[in-house]
Design an enzyme around this catalytic site. Sequence first.
Site, PDB file in Angstrom:
ATOM      1  N   SER A  95      49.897  87.892  35.198  1.00  0.00           N
ATOM      2  CA  SER A  95      50.005  89.204  34.806  1.00  0.00           C
ATOM      3  C   SER A  95      49.990  90.126  36.027  1.00  0.00           C
ATOM      4  CB  SER A  95      48.854  89.683  33.819  1.00  0.00           C
ATOM      5  OG  SER A  95      49.154  88.910  32.530  1.00  0.00           O
ATOM      6  N   ASN A 101      59.411  83.944  38.289  1.00  0.00           N
ATOM      7  CA  ASN A 101      59.443  82.627  37.132  1.00  0.00           C
ATOM      8  C   ASN A 101      59.993  83.373  36.049  1.00  0.00           C
ATOM      9  OD1 ASN A 101      59.147  80.702  35.413  1.00  0.00           O
ATOM     10  ND2 ASN A 101      56.701  80.533  35.437  1.00  0.00           N
ATOM     11  N   GLU A 131      46.976  79.933  38.890  1.00  0.00           N
ATOM     12  CA  GLU A 131      47.395  80.923  37.601  1.00  0.00           C
ATOM     13  C   GLU A 131      46.358  80.600  36.504  1.00  0.00           C
ATOM     14  OE1 GLU A 131      52.036  81.859  37.805  1.00  0.00           O
ATOM     15  OE2 GLU A 131      51.584  79.966  36.701  1.00  0.00           O
ATOM     16  N   GLY A 137      50.818  86.083  30.881  1.00  0.00           N
ATOM     17  CA  GLY A 137      51.555  86.616  29.761  1.00  0.00           C
ATOM     18  C   GLY A 137      50.549  87.415  28.874  1.00  0.00           C
ATOM     19  N   HIS A 194      53.382  74.010  35.821  1.00  0.00           N
ATOM     20  CA  HIS A 194      52.968  75.192  35.364  1.00  0.00           C
ATOM     21  C   HIS A 194      52.261  75.009  34.108  1.00  0.00           C
ATOM     22  CE1 HIS A 194      53.607  79.038  33.067  1.00  0.00           C
ATOM     23  NE2 HIS A 194      53.676  79.825  34.448  1.00  0.00           N
ATOM     24  N   GLU A 205      52.238  76.034  31.379  1.00  0.00           N
ATOM     25  CA  GLU A 205      53.035  75.852  30.077  1.00  0.00           C
ATOM     26  C   GLU A 205      53.618  74.630  29.854  1.00  0.00           C
ATOM     27  OE1 GLU A 205      55.562  79.439  30.672  1.00  0.00           O
ATOM     28  OE2 GLU A 205      53.703  80.727  30.330  1.00  0.00           O
TER      29      GLU A 205
HETATM   30  P1  PGA Z   1      53.036  86.439  33.875  1.00  0.00           P
HETATM   31  O1  PGA Z   1      53.516  84.935  33.957  1.00  0.00           O
HETATM   32  O2  PGA Z   1      53.198  87.165  35.324  1.00  0.00           O
HETATM   33  O3  PGA Z   1      54.074  86.814  32.737  1.00  0.00           O
HETATM   34  O4  PGA Z   1      51.792  86.458  33.539  1.00  0.00           O
HETATM   35  C1  PGA Z   1      53.108  84.246  35.428  1.00  0.00           C
HETATM   36  C2  PGA Z   1      53.514  82.858  35.209  1.00  0.00           C
HETATM   37  O5  PGA Z   1      53.276  82.064  34.022  1.00  0.00           O
HETATM   38  O6  PGA Z   1      54.016  82.219  36.335  1.00  0.00           O
END
Ligand code: PGA
Length: 246
Positions: free
Chosen positions: A209, A9, A165, A171, A94, A96
């Site tokens: 992560s 992603n 997730e 992140g 997602h 976000e």
């Molecule tokens: P990350 O993001 O691996 O940077 O934690 C994963 C995601 O949001 O799909």
Amino acid sequence: MKKKLIAGNWKMNGGLAFNESLVAALRAGTVPPDCDVAVCVPAPYLAHLQTLLAGSAIALGAQDVSQYESGAYTGEVSTAMLKDFGVRYAIVGHSERRLYHGETDGAVSAKTARALAAGITPIVCVGETLAEREAGQTEEVVKRQLAAVIHVNGHCISEIVVAYEPVWAIGTGKTASPEQAQQVHAVLRAQLHAATDRSALMRILYGGSMNAANAAQLLAQPDIDGGLIGGAALKAPDFLTIVAAA
Ligand code: PGA
């Protein structure tokens, strides 16, 4: 035999020169035949990535898709548009998008249905915030999010990919432990099992992560069938290490 899926992603990262060098490095690496690999890129670069990935084993994915078919929806991208560029997967819901763009369970369910109708595999994201985990609501939250998608999509649910997730792990460098992740994946698997007799064949990805150092342990869990990779997907050696771990 169900193949694992490793999906990158890229989020709002990339550029013409960056895309070229990252894909060149990915193409120079190995994609084992028993692993599906995809990169989910910003919409303006779908055409560019379609060209860069041509003839490779890496599939193209989008990061979102409209719940509407076409028309007066400024800024939205339809499934038909994604299909024009050979898109195989679309991330849906997602955290976000849920957090910054107000995407509700209802919208996520409708987007999932729209993708399925177009033959695009939705990667449906679920996950709890830190506050929800600390309040002991993890199961309740992920089950509510998945139930909405199951309710709208009925038996077609077997065609989706689920991504667990935990929001607090995205992140942040804080990964769910393999045991924590497996526990939630087992809950999701049981929920899918109640909805379809094909649940064992469905893929439930872990995201948050996941990196070159922790991927193997996470992917060794019985109900973790792949990964949705953010930060580590922007570095070819890290992404390829995760693919190799799968
Ligand atoms: P990350 O993001 O691996 O940077 O934690 C994963 C995601 O949001 O799909």
